[in-house]
Design a protein around this motif. Structure first.
Motif, PDB file in Angstrom:
ATOM      1  N   UNK A   1     -12.316   0.009  83.020  1.00 47.61           N
ATOM      2  CA  UNK A   1     -12.687  -0.815  82.824  1.00 47.61           C
ATOM      3  C   UNK A   1     -13.593  -1.650  83.548  1.00 47.61           C
ATOM      4  N   UNK A   2     -12.940  -0.856  85.366  1.00 48.20           N
ATOM      5  CA  UNK A   2     -13.676  -1.740  86.521  1.00 48.20           C
ATOM      6  C   UNK A   2     -14.507  -0.841  86.507  1.00 48.20           C
ATOM      7  N   UNK A   3     -15.179   0.436  86.024  1.00 46.95           N
ATOM      8  CA  UNK A   3     -16.280   1.105  86.614  1.00 46.95           C
ATOM      9  C   UNK A   3     -16.951   0.075  85.571  1.00 46.95           C
ATOM     10  N   UNK A   4     -16.841  -0.044  84.547  1.00 42.69           N
ATOM     11  CA  UNK A   4     -17.899  -1.538  83.936  1.00 42.69           C
ATOM     12  C   UNK A   4     -18.092  -2.260  83.802  1.00 42.69           C
ATOM     13  N   UNK A   5     -17.043  -3.092  84.965  1.00 41.53           N
ATOM     14  CA  UNK A   5     -17.053  -4.413  85.840  1.00 41.53           C
ATOM     15  C   UNK A   5     -18.476  -4.050  86.954  1.00 41.53           C
ATOM     16  N   UNK A   6     -18.308  -2.739  87.949  1.00 48.77           N
ATOM     17  CA  UNK A   6     -18.759  -2.846  88.538  1.00 48.77           C
ATOM     18  C   UNK A   6     -20.434  -2.544  87.916  1.00 48.77           C
TER      19      UNK A   6
ATOM     20  N   UNK B   1     -22.385  -8.273  90.150  1.00 51.91           N
ATOM     21  CA  UNK B   1     -23.685  -8.977  90.888  1.00 51.91           C
ATOM     22  C   UNK B   1     -23.749  -8.822  92.424  1.00 51.91           C
ATOM     23  N   UNK B   2     -24.513  -8.521  92.984  1.00 47.64           N
ATOM     24  CA  UNK B   2     -24.510  -9.117  94.190  1.00 47.64           C
ATOM     25  C   UNK B   2     -23.728  -9.343  95.020  1.00 47.64           C
ATOM     26  N   UNK B   3     -23.087 -10.394  94.736  1.00 52.08           N
ATOM     27  CA  UNK B   3     -22.365 -11.083  95.538  1.00 52.08           C
ATOM     28  C   UNK B   3     -20.552 -10.232  95.261  1.00 52.08           C
ATOM     29  N   UNK B   4     -20.316  -9.699  94.070  1.00 53.56           N
ATOM     30  CA  UNK B   4     -18.728  -9.598  93.718  1.00 53.56           C
ATOM     31  C   UNK B   4     -18.871  -7.768  93.721  1.00 53.56           C
ATOM     32  N   UNK B   5     -19.954  -7.319  94.591  1.00 52.80           N
ATOM     33  CA  UNK B   5     -19.728  -5.986  93.982  1.00 52.80           C
ATOM     34  C   UNK B   5     -19.332  -5.761  95.263  1.00 52.80           C
TER      35      UNK B   5
END
Length: 462
Positions: free
Chosen positions: A422-427, A431-435
């Motif tokens: 799930x985390x890989x999918x999120x990454x 966006x640049x703000x949360x990466x």
């Protein structure tokens, strides 16, 4: 199984070749450099993924605050003790390495006042403070190695919800200590924990008679019920009671405390326990006697079985309300989609305690706002916040951040592989703000998993 059990019998397969731990080298009980913490945290997460998990925040807050009375009396370097309640028909409490404490709901049948609860907590904290797990490992690493298969089977059965009681298989304490050459050592540890626990109570100006009452209550419950007798790893009940009578009694500062908090805490756990009975309301009437806690327990049980209207009916009969009743009332109205009623209750509580995690998080969920509290020290608090963020980002259609908080939730329920995916999918969709935040979490996951692999801990999931 015994009533008060230290899970110093936890083991992993590498113990046969591992070197004896240096007890002074790992002073911080809650760091990845401490093998005991790695082991304890691994099983802590697994057990928090159990279907038997009790998840009612006000009860956790009370328990945390009650522990804080005793923790200053200990020599623990890290005073944070993670807590988990499990719903079970067995009476038990235990600790595992890395400052983790577990309480089974059934034990609250026996514990009927706050002094008894503090007696129990003092005993369990003493096991942590005296490093009994580490010392047991030193004493008999070969015998401890044999527990892995039994422990893993018990955890797997519990997580799968085997049987009508999902925690029947959680025979975590004393498994390895059936070996003849460990019995005396284990008995001595139990007596040592009793005595050290009494020292905590005396230092905290708490009446140590609560521990005596605790052992008397356990002894009475065990009469005629072989399944409830103390395991051979513990001193006999009469020996422990005799030892407890040797301490002078004293007046407790708890006489000045509001006992209602304890009564509602007890009612909360017994409401869950009632779900294991054929006649749950009769069970609650039998075990919860005072009017308001009794109505609350029945209301909570009704809510748990998805009968919010009936929950509100019981709550309306309560004469004096508190955080337990207001939180449950807000939950019940929210279940009925009566959000305005729920928000009114939450607003009143937040005016008094704006930093309350479970009231503010529920308010955020009902108002589609971003949760105002982002930091928490305990897993039960983090779960509340993460769920609120999941809903918040779903409402914004921000898939990346919703997946991120879901990965945190899954990881801390013992589902490491699912969480990593799930985390890989999120990454990928971030966006640049949360990466950077997401990548730092990925590194933290990797550090934890590596530490567990170094301890030969598997990461199998259901």
């Amino acid at each position: 199984m015994t009533f008060i059990t230290l899970v110093f019998s936890l083991s992993v397969s590498h113990f046969s070749h591992a070197s004896i731990p240096d007890l002074e080298a790992n002073k911080d009980e809650r760091t990845l450099s401490n093998p005991s913490y790695v082991l304890g945290q691994y099983w802590f997460r697994k057990l928090n993924g159990s279907r038997a998990l009790i998840d009612f925040p006000p009860a956790y807050d009370y328990f945390k605050d009650t522990l804080s009375i005793l923790l200053p009396q200990t020599d623990l370097y890290n005073k944070t003790v993670e807590i988990t309640f499990l719903n079970s028909s067995q009476s038990n409490a235990f600790v595992i390495p890395g400052n983790h404490m577990f309480l089974y709901s059934d034990i609250m049948e026996v514990i009927t006042n706050e002094d008894m609860l503090l007696g129990l907590l003092a005993h369990e904290l003493a096991h942590l403070d005296l490093q009994h797990y580490e010392r047991q490992r030193q004493n008999s690493s070969e015998e401890l190695r044999k527990t892995l298969v039994m422990l893993g089977a018990g955890i797997a059965a519990a997580l799968a919800g085997a049987g009508s009681d999902a925690t029947t298989a959680l025979w975590l304490g004393g498994i390895a200590n059936q070996a003849e050459n460990t019995l005396t050592y284990s008995r001595n540890q139990e007596q040592e924990a009793d005595r050290r626990g009494r020292e905590y109570l005396v230092k905290a100006d708490i009446n140590p008679d609560g521990m005596t009452q605790l052992f008397q209550a356990f002894f009475k419950k065990a009469l005629g019920r072989p399944k409830l007798e103390f395991l051979s790893t513990h001193p006999s009940p009469d020996t422990r009671m005799s030892d407890s009578f040797s301490t002078d009694t004293k007046e407790s500062i708890l006489n000045q405390r509001d006992g209602r908090d304890f009564e509602f805490f007890r009612a909360s756990l017994l409401a869950y326990r009632a779900g294991l009975e054929d006649q749950p309301y009769q069970y609650l009437s039998q075990h919860v006697h005072n009017r308001d806690p009794s109505h609350f327990a029945k209301a909570l049980f009704a809510y748990l079985v998805q009968a919010p209207e009936r929950a509100i009916h019981y709550l309306e009969q309560i004469q004096t309300h508190n955080r337990y009743t207001h939180y449950l009332l807000a939950l019940s109205y929210a279940s009925l989609k009566q959000n305005n009623q729920a928000i009114k209750i939450l607003d009143k509580e937040l005016n008094l305690a704006p930093d309350n995690i479970y009231f503010s998080s529920l308010n955020a969920q009902l108002t589609n706002q971003k949760p105002s509290i982002v930091k928490a020290n305990y897993l039960y608090q983090k779960r509340i916040i993460w769920r609120a963020y999941i809903q918040y980002y779903k409402n914004l259609n921000n898939k990346s951040m919703a997946l991120y908080y879901r990965s945190l939730l899954d990881f801390n329920r013992g589902k490491e592989k699912t969480a990593s995916i799930l985390l890989k999918r999120a990454i990928k969709s971030s966006d640049k703000v949360n990466i950077e935040k997401l990548k730092n979490t990925e590194k933290e996951f990797e550090r934890i998993i590596k530490a567990e692999k170094d301890e030969d801990l598997e990461t199998k999931e259901d």
